[in-house]
Design a protein around this motif. Structure first.
Motif, short mmCIF file in Angstrom:
data_model
loop_
_atom_site.label_atom_id
_atom_site.label_comp_id
_atom_site.label_asym_id
_atom_site.label_seq_id
_atom_site.Cartn_x
_atom_site.Cartn_y
_atom_site.Cartn_z
N SER A 130 1.35 -0.95 -0.03
CA SER A 130 0.10 0.31 -0.14
C SER A 130 1.29 1.04 0.27
CB SER A 130 -0.70 0.12 0.75
OG SER A 130 -2.32 -0.74 1.40
N VAL B 182 1.57 4.86 -0.25
CA VAL B 182 1.27 6.46 -0.83
C VAL B 182 2.10 7.65 -0.81
CG1 VAL B 182 -0.60 8.46 1.13
CG2 VAL B 182 -0.44 5.02 1.59
N PHE C 115 2.50 11.14 -0.65
CA PHE C 115 2.33 12.57 0.73
C PHE C 115 4.03 13.23 0.50
CE2 PHE C 115 1.70 14.06 4.39
CZ PHE C 115 0.46 14.14 4.71
N THR D 182 -2.08 12.60 -1.28
CA THR D 182 -2.22 13.65 -0.76
C THR D 182 -1.62 14.75 -1.62
OG1 THR D 182 -2.97 12.29 1.56
CG2 THR D 182 -3.05 15.04 1.35
N LYS E 13 -6.98 6.17 -5.52
CA LYS E 13 -7.74 7.71 -3.51
C LYS E 13 -6.68 8.74 -3.91
CE LYS E 13 -10.07 3.65 -1.10
NZ LYS E 13 -11.09 3.68 -1.98
N GLN F 15 -6.63 12.42 -2.22
CA GLN F 15 -7.49 13.21 -0.82
C GLN F 15 -6.21 15.39 -1.33
OE1 GLN F 15 -6.57 12.95 3.87
NE2 GLN F 15 -6.49 14.88 3.20
N GLU G 281 -1.98 5.14 9.81
CA GLU G 281 -0.96 4.59 9.76
C GLU G 281 0.31 3.82 10.75
OE1 GLU G 281 -0.91 7.64 8.97
OE2 GLU G 281 0.61 8.54 9.39
N GLU H 160 2.28 12.72 9.86
CA GLU H 160 2.16 14.35 10.21
C GLU H 160 4.40 14.74 10.33
OE1 GLU H 160 1.16 16.20 13.95
OE2 GLU H 160 0.47 14.40 14.03
#
Lengths: 427, 51
Positions: A141, A143, A145, A179, A200, A202, A312, A332
């Motif tokens: 998976s 992501v 960012f 994102t 997907k 965001q 996560e 973050e």
């Protein structure tokens, strides 16, 4: 027999009340007559004897986990699910910040716009890492960012193709999410999303143009709403699910419904609305009425099940990688000083901080007495780990959406009534 | 005519039996579902900081 400690009565309408369970997310809608019966039993479960109707209700509530035998330990159930999530061996989660640089200057941003970008070395290290991980897990998976990840679009394209090829070779599923602030989503990028397996995304709009442009200006000071809005319409015409993030404060609160009206009705079911208070806003505004309006307008609602994970960081099999290859605890965390290790030559090299990080992650939230006795525990699982570490008395109630547990239950039911009516059970 | 009433001992036995069945069902689901604990896409987006 005993009642679940996670049962809740919630008024849904003048004529209907819901018996809701925050652990199972089961509920029954009760008319006023049934409410009298069920509430009477809940208030006084143990009696000498029962009418046949009362006995039938109790058996029904048992089958649906509102009542159970005395040996059931619901906290242990939560602990087991939490542990299963932490130690899952199905997927490797990788969060890559391609850069900490950004083309926006959002007024509430917590990042420092460090211009650092990932280089060829990290790209090769990541490919090596995924090569090994794809042999071990059934899914990668990934992501994307940042900063703004699309500032490194060319690298994203090249890497995606390599990662997909590697996963194919090793019979491992590859999924990707992103994102982004949505500003750079031109036709070239949109045409490449499918090839990059990004299903997907965001994107944030903080209200209609006047409020959004004040909150999320371009680095040159210009407004960004119109570009993002049109890019959102384009992305919704593709096979991509969108999470529309809306950061709310007292200034834009009244504008959110107008924003929601701007997305064409037929596209709204592909949009999951995720609203949150600005973290500077205290006390938190309740976002209940705008969440309810979003459901009524046809937007998907996220909060209908428990994940037994917060983010996560919950997963042992997760790495969050800065553009220089250093590892941090969650998406973050962007400061290089927070790094606890490094991705190097396809392997994770950890420093002394890592042991402490892992220990923090290992602790079960069920060890916290206040959480153990809280009806919201299965839904919030203690909230942000970072926040809990900084403030030992941290409580995730009303953060970040200002929703009470009763309001969360009601939104779940309203969402089912709107989108999934066959799931609505009545006694 | 007086309606039949169910005494608590009788009902407790039924509840215990049903509750055990529910437990077994939950355990079987947890065992059989490899995906039950895998990361959800929802996991990555709910953070109270802003993007």
């Amino acid at each position: 027999m005993k009642l679940s400690q996670f049962n809740l009565m919630v008024g849904i309408s003048p004529n209907e009340t819901a018996l809701y369970n925050t652990l199972t997310r089961n509920y029954f809608l009760l008319d006023s007559t049934k409410f009298e019966t069920v509430n009477g039993l809940i208030q006084n479960l143990h009696r000498k004897d029962y009418t046949e109707e009362e006995a039938d209700v109790i058996v029904n509530l048992t089958k649906n986990r509102f009542i159970m035998h005395n040996g059931v330990d619901e906290i242990e159930k939560i602990r087991n699910r939490e542990e299963a999530v932490k130690t899952q061996q199905y997927a490797q989660v990788i969060i890559l910040k391609t850069t900490l640089d950004c083309n926006f200057r959002c007024i509430y941003c917590y990042q420092e716009h460090d211009p650092i970008r990932m280089d060829d070395k990290l790209q090769e290290d990541m490919i090596q890492y995924v090569t090994e991980a794809s042999k071990k897990y059934k899914r990668i998976s990934f992501v994307w960012f940042g900063g703004e990840p699309l500032l490194e679009l060319d690298r994203m394209k090249i890497m995606s193709q390599k990662l997909i090829d590697i996963c194919n070779e090793n019979d491992c599923e590859y999924t990707a999410a992103m994102t982004t602030n949505g500003y750079l989503l031109n036709d070239d990028i949109l045409n490449n999303l499918e090839a990059m397996r990004i299903k997907k995304a965001q994107i944030t709009l903080d209200g209609t143009a006047i409020h959004h442009n004040l909150a999320r200006p371009h680095m040159d000071g210009s407004g960004t709403f119109d570009v993002i809005y049109h890019n959102i319409l384009k992305i919704l015409s593709l096979d991509v699910d969108l999470t529309l993030r809306i950061n709310v404060n007292p200034d834009n609160y009244l504008e959110i419904e107008n924003l929601l009206d701007m997305i064409p009705t037929e596209m709204r079911s592909k949009v999951r609305v995720c609203m949150a208070n600005w973290f500077q806003t205290k006390p938190k505004l309740s976002l209940y009425s705008i969440y309810k309006a979003a459901i009524e307008k046809g937007y998907s609602y996220l909060g209908t099940r428990n994940n037994f994970s917060i983010c996560e960081r919950t997963f042992d099999n997760m790495i969050s990688v800065l553009p220089n290859g250093e590892l941090v605890s969650c998406s973050e965390e962007c400061k290089r000083t927070a790094a606890f290790g490094k991705l190097e030559n396809g392997a994770i090299i950890i420093n002394d901080e890592a042991a402490a990080f892992k220990a923090e992650n290992r602790a079960s939230i069920t060890e916290n007495e206040r959480c153990r006795n809280c009806i919201e525990l299965p839904m919030c699982m203690g909230g942000c780990v970072q926040a809990r570490l900084k403030k030992p008395n941290y409580c995730a109630k009303f953060v970040p959406d200002g929703l009470s547990v009763e309001e969360k239950a009601k939104l779940h039911i309203f969402s089912d009534l709107r989108f999934n009516p066959e799931a609505v059970k009545r006694i | 005519m007086e309606k039949k009433r169910v005494n608590i001992e009788e009902l407790e036995a039924v509840v215990t039996n049903e509750s055990i069945n529910v437990e077994k069902e939950d355990e079987a689901n947890a065992r059989n579902s490899e995906v039950i604990s895998q990361p959800s896409d929802d996991t990555f987006i709910i953070c109270d900081n802003h993007c």
